[in-house]
Write an enzyme that holds these catalytic residues in place. Structure first.
Site, PDB file in Angstrom:
ATOM      1  N   GLU A  67     -61.339   1.811 -67.683  1.00  0.00           N
ATOM      2  CA  GLU A  67     -62.654   2.157 -68.369  1.00  0.00           C
ATOM      3  C   GLU A  67     -62.853   1.258 -69.638  1.00  0.00           C
ATOM      4  O   GLU A  67     -61.780   1.175 -70.259  1.00  0.00           O
ATOM      5  CB  GLU A  67     -62.886   3.588 -68.502  1.00  0.00           C
ATOM      6  N   GLU A 116     -72.434   8.282 -71.893  1.00  0.00           N
ATOM      7  CA  GLU A 116     -71.835   9.686 -71.825  1.00  0.00           C
ATOM      8  C   GLU A 116     -71.709  10.392 -73.168  1.00  0.00           C
ATOM      9  O   GLU A 116     -71.565   9.605 -74.104  1.00  0.00           O
ATOM     10  CB  GLU A 116     -70.321   9.404 -71.249  1.00  0.00           C
TER      11      GLU A 116
END
Length: 458
Positions: free
Chosen positions: A253, A372
């Site tokens: 990520e 997010e």
């Protein structure tokens, strides 16, 4: 007698000639030998220089990780001591650590690991060449702008406050959780579903196919979201590369994150570059940046965890958008490492060795891009992206553009963004654009929202 004298005299010139001839032969032979000797010395010294240069290059490109230990660490993995430290104008400190003694050396699978000092590679798609609007390419981090980077043979490590480090080590797994497709919360969910999950999402994804992907990339807008509860909450924009499921979920990520509790003392409300990985579905293995053994950094200019230049929504409203406030990110599997190689703004930053993983060793099943939120309560006042909904479009809404994936042959292709993951569209949403108004943006999407500040985020 005269005949005798005449004969003797007649021989004198010939003797002189023979003497001179002999002398020239001796001198010529000496000169030839001297030339040969000089040639041998020159060739030898040239070969010596070549061998020395080759040895130097080999030593530079074949550095081995060496775990540094210190009695004061109580056995905890740590970096080696800094060779030089820099104060940055945002209040942060950057320590330049010997590349061999970075914390990755403590990983059991990386003992005596030869660091792959990668040159710029055409494997990473040159995303910036796809955008004629980016005229200047200023480095988005102040450390590189102000100090140029660390000395050769060292890497920059963001110095963390004691509170930030304790927070990072104690709670980062709790805060940075699985994304919606792996947790089965996909679609326009309710607040109850979001509360069960703990995080809120607005993401897009490529079709999930086992072993189909060898990497992903995009150009990110870097924005300044509002953080409602600075003691807990974060807001981010990132890409996910994943394989496996359940407790075997493995991820790579990368993105930017505004996370004040993790970045105390160095412009905490600014977005910061981050990398993250897990090999056990976020249950305990993996971490941010260089906080645990794992990611191997090679760049001496990029600071993982360092703040980035960004554009606020107020500036965007006044049409003050700056293309310098973007970063291009690509992650590609490199079989020569073997591992997942990270490039930011066309600079190789480092890699995740395959030995860190169980299901993500050579290929990925799942690719996602988007935003997010980690809320402390729902509704939350924390915004995603710029804080504008996708419908605001450019330049107000946050985006990721030139979204690509790499197939198994390492061919970069525009991503088919056919899947959506939106936890609650009243809070944050996403809008996919496939070669729309911006011809050189390829596949792109807008995402984000204001959270509970200006919407019914319930």
């Amino acid at each position: 007698m005269e005949a005798s004298r005449r004969g003797v005299c007649d021989t004198i010139p010939g003797a002189r000639i023979r003497h001179l001839y002999s002398s020239w032969v001796v001198i010529g032979t000496y000169c030839i030998r001297l030339v040969i000797l000089v040639t041998i010395i020159f060739v030898g010294s040239s070969q010596g220089r070549e061998l020395t240069q080759a040895a130097t290059a080999a030593s530079r490109h074949e550095r081995r990780l060496e775990a540094y230990t210190d009695s004061r660490s109580n056995g905890a993995p740590m970096h080696g001591p800094a060779v030089q430290s820099f104060r940055v104008s945002d209040g942060s400190w950057v320590d330049c650590i010997p590349i061999e003694q970075q914390i990755a050396a403590h990983h059991p699978a990386l003992q005596d690991h030869i660091i792959r000092m990668q040159e710029s590679s055409s494997t990473h798609l040159n995303l910036q060449q796809q955008n004629a609007d980016r005229q200047s390419l200023l480095h988005p981090q102040r450390f590189a702008r102000e100090h140029g980077g660390c000395p050769e043979g060292s890497i920059p490590v963001q110095r963390m406050s004691t509170d930030s480090k304790q927070l990072s080590l104690r709670k980062q797994q709790q805060y940075h959780r699985r994304h919606p497709r792996h947790s089965k919360h996909v679609g326009n969910g309710s607040a109850a579903a979001a509360n069960d999950l703990g995080h809120l999402y607005a993401v897009v994804g490529a079709p999930e196919t086992v072993g189909a992907y060898a990497g992903a990339g995009a150009i990110f807008s870097v924005n300044g979201p509002v953080i409602g509860d600075p003691s807990y909450e974060f807001s981010l924009s990132q890409l996910w590369i994943a394989a496996g499921n359940g407790n075997n979920t493995n991820t790579v990520e990368v993105g930017w994150q505004t996370y004040p509790a993790l970045h105390q003392g160095d412009n905490p409300l600014a977005p910061h570059l981050f990398v993250y990985w897990t090999s056990d579905d976020y249950h305990g293995i993996g971490c941010y940046n260089l906080e645990c053994p794992g990611f191997v950094q090679t760049s001496n200019t990029w600071v993982l965890g360092g703040s980035l230049a960004y554009t606020t929504l107020a500036e965007e409203t006044q049409n003050e958008f700056n293309y310098d406030d973007e970063i291009s990110i690509s992650v590609v599997f490199d079989s020569t490492i073997p591992g997942w190689s990270l490039s930011i703004n066309e600079t190789n930053v480092g890699y995740w060795p395959s030995s860190l993983y169980t299901t993500l060793q050579t290929s990925a099943d799942t690719l996602e891009w988007g935003g997010e939120i980690a809320p402390s309560t729902i509704p939350t006042n924390t915004s995603m992206g710029s804080g504008a909904f996708p419908s605001a479009g450019f330049p107000l809404a946050a985006y990721q553009r030139n979204v690509i994936f790499y197939d198994s042959a390492l061919t970069p292709m525009n991503a088919d963004l056919s899947l959506l993951g939106v936890t609650n569209a009243n809070c944050y949403n996403v809008s996919i654009q496939q070669s729309g108004d911006f011809a050189n943006w390829g596949s792109y999407f807008f995402f984000g929202g204001p959270g509970g500040l200006d919407s019914a985020c319930v």
